[in-house]
Design a protein around this motif. Structure first.
Motif, PDB file in Angstrom:
ATOM      1  N   PRO A  43       1.132  -3.155  -6.392  1.00  0.00           N
ATOM      2  CA  PRO A  43       0.770  -3.130  -7.811  1.00  0.00           C
ATOM      3  C   PRO A  43       0.130  -1.826  -8.280  1.00  0.00           C
ATOM      4  CG  PRO A  43      -0.852  -4.387  -6.593  1.00  0.00           C
ATOM      5  CD  PRO A  43       0.229  -4.023  -5.613  1.00  0.00           C
ATOM      6  N   ASP A  44      -0.574  -1.126  -7.395  1.00  0.00           N
ATOM      7  CA  ASP A  44      -1.295   0.076  -7.797  1.00  0.00           C
ATOM      8  C   ASP A  44      -0.319   1.246  -7.973  1.00  0.00           C
ATOM      9  OD1 ASP A  44      -4.108   1.511  -7.892  1.00  0.00           O
ATOM     10  OD2 ASP A  44      -2.790   2.756  -6.653  1.00  0.00           O
ATOM     11  N   ALA A  45      -0.404   1.929  -9.113  1.00  0.00           N
ATOM     12  CA  ALA A  45       0.561   2.984  -9.450  1.00  0.00           C
ATOM     13  C   ALA A  45       0.532   4.129  -8.441  1.00  0.00           C
ATOM     14  CB  ALA A  45       0.306   3.505 -10.854  1.00  0.00           C
ATOM     15  N   ARG A  46      -0.656   4.575  -8.060  1.00  0.00           N
ATOM     16  CA  ARG A  46      -0.752   5.686  -7.108  1.00  0.00           C
ATOM     17  C   ARG A  46      -0.224   5.286  -5.740  1.00  0.00           C
ATOM     18  NH1 ARG A  46      -6.813   8.174  -8.380  1.00  0.00           N
ATOM     19  NH2 ARG A  46      -6.435   8.696 -10.582  1.00  0.00           N
ATOM     20  N   ASN A  47      -0.620   4.102  -5.313  1.00  0.00           N
ATOM     21  CA  ASN A  47      -0.121   3.621  -4.024  1.00  0.00           C
ATOM     22  C   ASN A  47       1.385   3.424  -4.051  1.00  0.00           C
ATOM     23  OD1 ASN A  47      -2.759   3.577  -3.094  1.00  0.00           O
ATOM     24  ND2 ASN A  47      -3.023   1.383  -3.425  1.00  0.00           N
ATOM     25  N   TYR A  48       1.908   2.975  -5.190  1.00  0.00           N
ATOM     26  CA  TYR A  48       3.353   2.741  -5.299  1.00  0.00           C
ATOM     27  C   TYR A  48       4.131   4.047  -5.134  1.00  0.00           C
ATOM     28  CZ  TYR A  48       7.879   1.301  -7.108  1.00  0.00           C
ATOM     29  OH  TYR A  48       9.224   1.054  -7.243  1.00  0.00           O
ATOM     30  N   LYS A  49       3.614   5.130  -5.687  1.00  0.00           N
ATOM     31  CA  LYS A  49       4.268   6.424  -5.504  1.00  0.00           C
ATOM     32  C   LYS A  49       4.304   6.820  -4.032  1.00  0.00           C
ATOM     33  CE  LYS A  49       3.233   8.368 -10.077  1.00  0.00           C
ATOM     34  NZ  LYS A  49       2.506   9.430 -10.816  1.00  0.00           N
ATOM     35  N   LYS A  50       3.199   6.578  -3.336  1.00  0.00           N
ATOM     36  CA  LYS A  50       3.144   6.867  -1.897  1.00  0.00           C
ATOM     37  C   LYS A  50       4.109   5.971  -1.132  1.00  0.00           C
ATOM     38  CE  LYS A  50      -1.739   8.233  -2.135  1.00  0.00           C
ATOM     39  NZ  LYS A  50      -3.116   7.908  -1.688  1.00  0.00           N
ATOM     40  N   TYR A  98       0.840  -1.197   0.000  1.00  0.00           N
ATOM     41  CA  TYR A  98       0.000   0.000   0.000  1.00  0.00           C
ATOM     42  C   TYR A  98       0.880   1.254   0.000  1.00  0.00           C
ATOM     43  CZ  TYR A  98      -3.863   3.126   1.364  1.00  0.00           C
ATOM     44  OH  TYR A  98      -4.785   4.140   1.446  1.00  0.00           O
ATOM     45  N   ASN A  99       0.755   2.089   1.001  1.00  0.00           N
ATOM     46  CA  ASN A  99       1.525   3.340   1.044  1.00  0.00           C
ATOM     47  C   ASN A  99       2.707   3.265   1.999  1.00  0.00           C
ATOM     48  OD1 ASN A  99       0.349   3.390   3.550  1.00  0.00           O
ATOM     49  ND2 ASN A  99      -0.909   5.206   3.192  1.00  0.00           N
ATOM     50  N   GLY A 100       3.065   2.057   2.383  1.00  0.00           N
ATOM     51  CA  GLY A 100       4.187   1.870   3.301  1.00  0.00           C
ATOM     52  C   GLY A 100       3.794   1.796   4.752  1.00  0.00           C
ATOM     53  N   ASP A 101       2.489   1.768   5.029  1.00  0.00           N
ATOM     54  CA  ASP A 101       2.066   1.779   6.428  1.00  0.00           C
ATOM     55  C   ASP A 101       2.478   0.522   7.185  1.00  0.00           C
ATOM     56  OD1 ASP A 101       0.286   0.216   4.969  1.00  0.00           O
ATOM     57  OD2 ASP A 101      -1.515   0.950   5.984  1.00  0.00           O
ATOM     58  N   THR A 102       2.414  -0.632   6.535  1.00  0.00           N
ATOM     59  CA  THR A 102       2.768  -1.866   7.247  1.00  0.00           C
ATOM     60  C   THR A 102       4.291  -2.057   7.323  1.00  0.00           C
ATOM     61  OG1 THR A 102       2.231  -3.007   5.156  1.00  0.00           O
ATOM     62  CG2 THR A 102       0.622  -3.134   6.933  1.00  0.00           C
ATOM     63  N   SER A 134      11.816  -1.361  -3.207  1.00  0.00           N
ATOM     64  CA  SER A 134      10.409  -1.195  -3.563  1.00  0.00           C
ATOM     65  C   SER A 134      10.184  -1.732  -4.965  1.00  0.00           C
ATOM     66  CB  SER A 134      10.001   0.279  -3.495  1.00  0.00           C
ATOM     67  OG  SER A 134      10.192   0.790  -2.192  1.00  0.00           O
ATOM     68  N   VAL A 135       9.108  -2.513  -5.145  1.00  0.00           N
ATOM     69  CA  VAL A 135       8.839  -3.166  -6.427  1.00  0.00           C
ATOM     70  C   VAL A 135       7.415  -2.829  -6.860  1.00  0.00           C
ATOM     71  CG1 VAL A 135       8.779  -5.350  -7.689  1.00  0.00           C
ATOM     72  CG2 VAL A 135      10.372  -5.059  -5.765  1.00  0.00           C
ATOM     73  N   HIS A 136       7.301  -2.252  -8.069  1.00  0.00           N
ATOM     74  CA  HIS A 136       5.971  -1.940  -8.606  1.00  0.00           C
ATOM     75  C   HIS A 136       5.426  -3.188  -9.286  1.00  0.00           C
ATOM     76  CE1 HIS A 136       3.281   0.600 -11.494  1.00  0.00           C
ATOM     77  NE2 HIS A 136       2.593   0.055 -10.501  1.00  0.00           N
ATOM     78  N   ALA A 137       4.813  -4.056  -8.489  1.00  0.00           N
ATOM     79  CA  ALA A 137       4.291  -5.328  -9.002  1.00  0.00           C
ATOM     80  C   ALA A 137       3.356  -5.935  -7.973  1.00  0.00           C
ATOM     81  CB  ALA A 137       5.429  -6.301  -9.311  1.00  0.00           C
ATOM     82  N   CYS A 153       6.919   4.668  -2.275  1.00  0.00           N
ATOM     83  CA  CYS A 153       8.289   5.146  -2.514  1.00  0.00           C
ATOM     84  C   CYS A 153       8.594   6.376  -1.679  1.00  0.00           C
ATOM     85  CB  CYS A 153       8.491   5.445  -3.995  1.00  0.00           C
ATOM     86  SG  CYS A 153       8.494   3.971  -5.041  1.00  0.00           S
ATOM     87  N   ALA A 154       7.632   7.284  -1.558  1.00  0.00           N
ATOM     88  CA  ALA A 154       7.833   8.477  -0.745  1.00  0.00           C
ATOM     89  C   ALA A 154       8.029   8.117   0.724  1.00  0.00           C
ATOM     90  CB  ALA A 154       6.636   9.420  -0.907  1.00  0.00           C
TER      91      ALA A 154
END
Length: 400
Positions: A250-257, A226-230, A276-279, A259-260
C-alpha cells in the motif's frame, strides 16, 4: 526482592502424563517465567511499581513514546533516557537529556539500575549487544504492540482474561516446538525478559524446508510485500521459478521499491509471472486512510492515530484472484490481518493455501488470528515460530 535476569539454559517441558492431552493451566504457563522462585505473581509492570531503583529508557523514537505512555498508565516515570555511546550526541528527547550508556552505568555502580529497551533489535551488529547488556544489567524489553490501540499492554491480567482463547490455540498447535514457542512468547510478553525470545528463535530456513516447502507450481500471494524482500526470500528458498507471484504493497515509496525489485527478479526468474499491486489487503474494495510513514509499517488510520495520512486503495484477495487458486499466502499487514483474512476466506475455504501469518501487531493476534483461520478451514495443521527479533515481532503462525 531484586529481580535479576537469568539465562534459562534448558527448555522446560510440560507433561501431565497424558500423551493425548497436552492441556496445561495458566499456572503451568507462568510457573517458569517467575521473577524469583515460585510462580509468577507479578507481570513486568507490577514488578516495576514495587522497585525503588531508577528506571532508564534505552532508545528514543516511537518505541520510547509507547513505553513512556505504558509507564504513565501504571504510575511510573523514567529517571532518564540513554543511547549507545556513539549515538548520544547532546540530544534532547521529550525533555530528557540523552546520556551515554557508559556514563549511566558508571553513575549507578554498584547498586545498579533498571533498563527498559525501547527499540527493535534483530541485526547482526545489534542483537548480540542487547543480549550482552541483559547478561550484565537488569534489562527488559516491554511488550508494547505495534498497533498501540487504546494503549493496553500485555499484562498478567490480560492473560487471565483471555485464558480460554489462549488454551484453545495451544491445543491446536501441531508440534512440541510450537508449544515451546507459545509458552516462551507468552512468558516474554508478561515479563519483558529477552532470554525467552532468544531461546525459542529459529531461522526461516527451517520454516521453508519443513513447513512451507515451496513448489515450482505454486501461486504465491504476498500481502504487505514492502520492497520485495519476502518475494525474493520465497523464490530463493524455492531455488527456481514458481507459477505466479502476486505482491500487494500500500505504501507508495515501498511500492516503487517493490516494482524495481520485481524487475530484477523477472530477469532471474523468467518463467514466473509477476503481478505487483499498489494496494493494501482488506476485507473489501475501498479507499482508506493510511499513516504517512516510511519503512515497512504503513498502517490504516483506523488502526492507529497518526498525524498525517494518505488515501490508499485496499482490496480483497478473493476479488483479486477472481476464483483462481493461491497456494501460499503471506500476511504481514501491520495490524489489518483480521480484515485481510476476511478478504481471503473464499480462497482459504476452496484451495486451502499454506499461510504465513504475522501474529504480533496487536495484543490479540497471538490467539485471535489462529482461531479466525481455524473457523474458516479446520483441516490446517498449525505451527508457531519466532524468528530473531527483540521484542516479539517476527512471531508467526504457519498453516499447512
Amino acid at each position: 526482592m531484586i529481580c535479576r535476569v537469568h539465562v534459562l539454559r534448558e527448555p522446560y517441558i510440560f507433561d501431565n502424563g497424558k500423551d493425548k492431552d497436552m492441556r496445561v493451566d495458566l499456572k503451568e504457563f507462568t510457573r517458569h517465567c517467575s521473577f524469583a522462585a515460585g510462580e509468577l505473581e507479578q507481570d513486568l509492570w507490577e514488578y516495576l511499581k514495587s522497585q525503588t531503583r531508577p528506571i532508564w529508557l534505552y532508545g528514543m523514537g516511537d518505541g520510547a513514546l509507547k513505553v513512556m505512555d505504558a509507564m504513565a498508565q501504571h504510575g511510573l516515570k523514567a529517571e532518564g533516557v540513554f543511547a549507545s555511546d556513539n549515538f548520544a550526541r547532546d540530544k534532547i528527547f521529550c525533555g530528557y537529556q540523552i546520556h551515554k550508556y557508559s556514563d549511566v552505568k558508571t553513575m549507578y555502580q554498584p547498586k545498579g539500575f533498571i533498563i527498559l529497551l525501547c527499540f527493535a533489535a534483530f541485526r547482526d551488529d545489534l542483537y548480540p549487544v542487547i543480549l550482552d547488556i541483559s547478561a550484565q544489567q537488569e534489562l527488559y524489553a516491554p511488550d508494547v504492540p505495534v498497533v498501540y490501540d487504546g494503549g493496553r499492554v500485555f499484562t498478567l491480567n490480560y492473560v487471565k482474561e483471555h485464558e480460554t482463547q489462549l488454551m484453545q490455540v495451544y491445543d491446536m498447535l501441531a508440534d512440541e516446538q510450537s508449544r515451546q514457542v507459545f509458552r516462551d512468547v507468552l512468558c516474554y510478553k508478561c515479563t519483558g525478559k529477552v532470554e525467552y525470545l532468544d531461546r525459542c528463535t529459529t531461522d526461516m530456513d527451517e520454516v521453508y524446508e519443513n513447513l512451507i516447502q515451496p513448489q515450482n507450481s505454486d501461486v504465491y500471494v504476498d500481502l504487505g510485500a514492502y520492497n520485495g524482500d519476502t518475494v525474493t526470500e520465497f523464490l530463493t528458498h524455492l531455488g527456481g521459478n514458481c507459477s505466479k507471484v502476486i505482491a500487494l504493497e500500500p505504501d507508495a515509496r515501498n511500492y516503487k521499491k517493490l516494482c524495481a525489485q520485481v524487475e530484477l527478479l523477472q530477469e532471474q526468474y523468467d518463467k514466473t509471472e509477476f503481478m505487483s499491486v499498489h494496494a493494501g489487503a482488506h476485507s473489501h474494495e475501498d479507499v482508506m486512510q493510511f499513516a504517512a510513514t516510511t519503512g515497512r509499517s504503513g498502517k490504516l488510520n483506523a488502526l492507529d492515530k497518526p498525524k498525517k495520512t494518505v488515501d490508499v486503495r485496499v482490496c480483497a484477495v478473493d476479488d483479486l484472484l477472481a476464483g483462481q487458486r493461491a497456494d501460499v499466502i503471506k500476511l504481514d499487514v501491520e495490524g489489518a490481518e483480521r480484515e485481510a483474512l476476511m478478504g481471503c476466506e473464499k480462497t482459504i475455504v476452496t484451495y486451502r493455501p499454506r499461510l504465513m501469518v504475522s501474529a504480533y501487531h496487536r495484543n490479540e493476534d497471538l490467539f485471535a488470528l489462529p482461531l479466525q483461520i481455524q473457523a474458516m478451514q479446520p483441516s490446517y495443521k498449525v505451527y508457531l515460530r519466532h524468528h530473531r527479533y527483540i521484542p516479539a515481532w517476527e512471531t508467526c503462525y504457519y498453516f499447512v
